[in-house]
Scaffold this motif. Sequence first.
Motif, mmCIF file in Angstrom:
data_model
loop_
_atom_site.group_PDB
_atom_site.id
_atom_site.type_symbol
_atom_site.label_atom_id
_atom_site.label_comp_id
_atom_site.label_asym_id
_atom_site.label_seq_id
_atom_site.Cartn_x
_atom_site.Cartn_y
_atom_site.Cartn_z
ATOM 1 N N SER A 40 12.413 2.050 -14.917
ATOM 2 C CA SER A 40 12.013 2.617 -13.633
ATOM 3 C C SER A 40 10.503 2.475 -13.486
ATOM 4 C CB SER A 40 12.398 4.094 -13.571
ATOM 5 O OG SER A 40 11.654 4.824 -14.518
ATOM 6 N N TYR A 41 10.040 2.571 -12.265
ATOM 7 C CA TYR A 41 8.594 2.561 -12.025
ATOM 8 C C TYR A 41 8.293 3.518 -10.888
ATOM 9 C CZ TYR A 41 8.439 0.023 -7.571
ATOM 10 O OH TYR A 41 8.538 -0.323 -6.260
ATOM 11 N N ARG A 42 7.001 3.822 -10.734
ATOM 12 C CA ARG A 42 6.607 4.771 -9.692
ATOM 13 C C ARG A 42 6.003 3.992 -8.536
ATOM 14 N NH1 ARG A 42 3.890 7.627 -12.736
ATOM 15 N NH2 ARG A 42 5.067 9.525 -13.049
ATOM 16 N N ARG A 59 10.483 8.318 -9.751
ATOM 17 C CA ARG A 59 10.436 6.926 -10.164
ATOM 18 C C ARG A 59 11.647 6.209 -9.588
ATOM 19 N NH1 ARG A 59 6.780 6.478 -14.449
ATOM 20 N NH2 ARG A 59 7.672 4.493 -15.054
ATOM 21 N N ARG A 60 11.511 4.934 -9.354
ATOM 22 C CA ARG A 60 12.609 4.174 -8.786
ATOM 23 C C ARG A 60 13.255 3.337 -9.892
ATOM 24 N NH1 ARG A 60 11.064 1.387 -3.299
ATOM 25 N NH2 ARG A 60 10.291 3.481 -2.960
ATOM 26 N N TYR A 148 7.670 -3.379 -10.883
ATOM 27 C CA TYR A 148 8.131 -2.808 -12.154
ATOM 28 C C TYR A 148 7.597 -3.639 -13.319
ATOM 29 C CZ TYR A 148 11.601 -1.996 -15.911
ATOM 30 O OH TYR A 148 12.220 -1.754 -17.106
ATOM 31 N N ASP A 158 4.338 0.689 -18.828
ATOM 32 C CA ASP A 158 3.793 1.258 -17.588
ATOM 33 C C ASP A 158 2.322 1.611 -17.782
ATOM 34 O OD1 ASP A 158 3.172 2.418 -15.220
ATOM 35 O OD2 ASP A 158 4.764 3.938 -15.268
#
Lengths: 276, 490
Positions: A40-42, A59-60, A148, A158
Amino acid sequence: MTHLLRGAIVPALVAALAVAQVLSMSMPDTSSMVTVPAGSYRPLYRLPTGVVDRRDTPRREVHAFAMDVHPVTNGEFLAFVRDHPEWRRSQAKKLFVDRAYLSHWRGDLDPGPLAPLDSPVVYVSWFAARAYLKAQGKDLPTVDQWEYVAAADETVRDASRDPAFLARLRSWYGRTLPQPVPPAGSGLRNLYGIADLHGLVWEWTLDFNSALVTGESRGDGSIDAGLYCGSGAAAAADFDNYPAFMRFAFRSSLEARYSVGSLGFRGVRNLSGAGQ
Amino acid sequence: MVRATKWTTVGACLLAMLGMQACARGGETDPAAMVIQGEEVAALTEAPNVPPPITRTHATKVIVNLEVLEVVKRLADGVDYTFWTFGGSVPGSFIRVREGDEVEFHLRNHPSSRMPHNIDLHAVTGPGGGASASLTAPGHETTFSFKAINPGLYVYHCATAPVGMHIANGMYGLILVEPASGLPPVDREYYVMQGEFYTAGRYGEPGLQPFDMEKAIDERPDYVVFNGSVDALQGTGALKASVGETVRLYIGNGGPNLVSSFHVIGEIFDIVRHEGGTGLVNRNIQTTLVPAGGATIAEFRVDVPGTFIMVDHSIFRAFNKGALGMINVEGPENARIFSGQLANEVYLPEGGAIQMMTEDAPVIPPAATLAERMTRGERIYAGTCAACHQAEGQGIPAVFPPVAGSDFLNGDRERAIAAVLFGLTGPITVNGQQYNSVMPALGMGDEDVANVLTYVYSSWNNAGFEVTPQEVAAVRAAGPREASAVGVPH
């Protein structure tokens, strides 16, 4: 007549190319791809969730996929336009490319000194990029996929809140791009083993023009509205991530037929069933 | 009823006459309704030049072609910066239109640009000041149109995210919407725009300096400059005027953060058109505030010859960060307005006790070792010399000569000792650059002079001489050198 002449002069070259084409057509090149695990990433822009602290935006999730190690090069694109005359500079439909399409090439099938074979191809439209990738069984990465992977530096997945990493990116974005474009692989190689997401050229994404429509109701009527002055900052999750602001601004300035001298692309392939 | 309306109009006109003579418009009071006649391409100028006044008596369609270029240029001596510009330099091209004009704006982003850019003109009435209609990818051109309905002097700037960084990199300029009746004629018009730069290296640190985001957010600029570089308005770049002329400055402030306290040393603004608007005309102003993202028009008649220094009177910005420009005025002296220096004599307060350190009354015992001499010299340098010659001896180009790597210093140590003892005035050449200013006599004892000069000689690639108090005493005994003495130390 012309046809005969051309055939007489370069039969060996044509034959060699035919072999190369058969190879590239029959077996999609996966050796130059890296599998990126799910995660996931923000995102820079938050969804309207009512979260008070913007830095805590959810986060997606991103499913696993494979991504090209390098952006597509002039040499690779040359092979494609040999095989697909409809994407040669002189023949591409004006609906799908603007006047700048491959304008730095010397000729239809001759990249020339401004487009070294091992440098990323630039001045390509979104349509042309997708046509190239479709021929390889790939597609452009989504903004989610691209961001991402691009959040990683050499050592962590990240680094999007690491001031030192962001400072390096700002310094890169602040410089003018050398001409001709340096060779693929000369940019940053991150811990996935994927090179040049930073430090070389911008890259097309599949949904480059829809980033601000997702969930930002104010922007639904006008795609660009979220990025100006106060309104752009108000919706952002992370005011300090200038590189992300610049990427979103850059994407927002594009249309699918545009060709830009600092904009290239790379492919991804979604892994069947991954993360479902 | 009719009568009342008339009086209101007359009253409004009288008020307006104090401003920009808006009465000449007569019945044609609504700029939005002015009829457009003809078409022309706007002549754009690079600072400090201003396009000529508009002589048209009607509104027209004005085509503005403005090109965005990302260029590496000089920010200071030996310091380069990647500027993002409207028109190839900082500040951006000056745009001059007339109230009521219909402006067709073409924004072109050069293919070599890394970034997309747009433009927000404060003269525009509409969303984003044009920004939302002008986001332009590299190698593309966007067009939008607006009616110039409010006369005045306005800032324009890039408003692409991250906005602060685009402005900090130099993306600002001025657009003048001349009142339909024009501005009163003057002899000279100039374009001066302040902006600050945030670099990774400190002031004067050489090389191509990248933008420093943390300093920008903390509002700690390394450079505060006029017209895009430290000496843009110095030396050959100085503005020019002749005695008796009236000068009008169009002053903008791009920021991105600091408000300017704009001042011209030795002049008083006869007229300030406050914040570039048309309503408030103030007279006899010493220092006028120019907001970040704002502008001002200042006018003054130059009565005496000389060099007049423009500064941001937040004064450390002028002497330590570059906010300093010059106006060279030529013509005959006028002793009735300014006499020049009439006398320079010893001032002896009653009792005759001058507070001065001499070898006869040492405050501290002399330095015993070279190391001690260096330590004391460093302290004296920081307290006395660094204000002009700067912390690293680099000086300020064209104003205060460097003492780092200085051929003037290393070529003649007795001359250097004499300069500290007796002061130094008049033209000198240091490292190939001419300086013409005044260094006062500093009233230091032999021991202190020896310490500070030893420190300077042993620092910053200088010759490494150790200067002794005995040597200083000998130079003192020989007396001031011809044509270099100012002040009287003994």
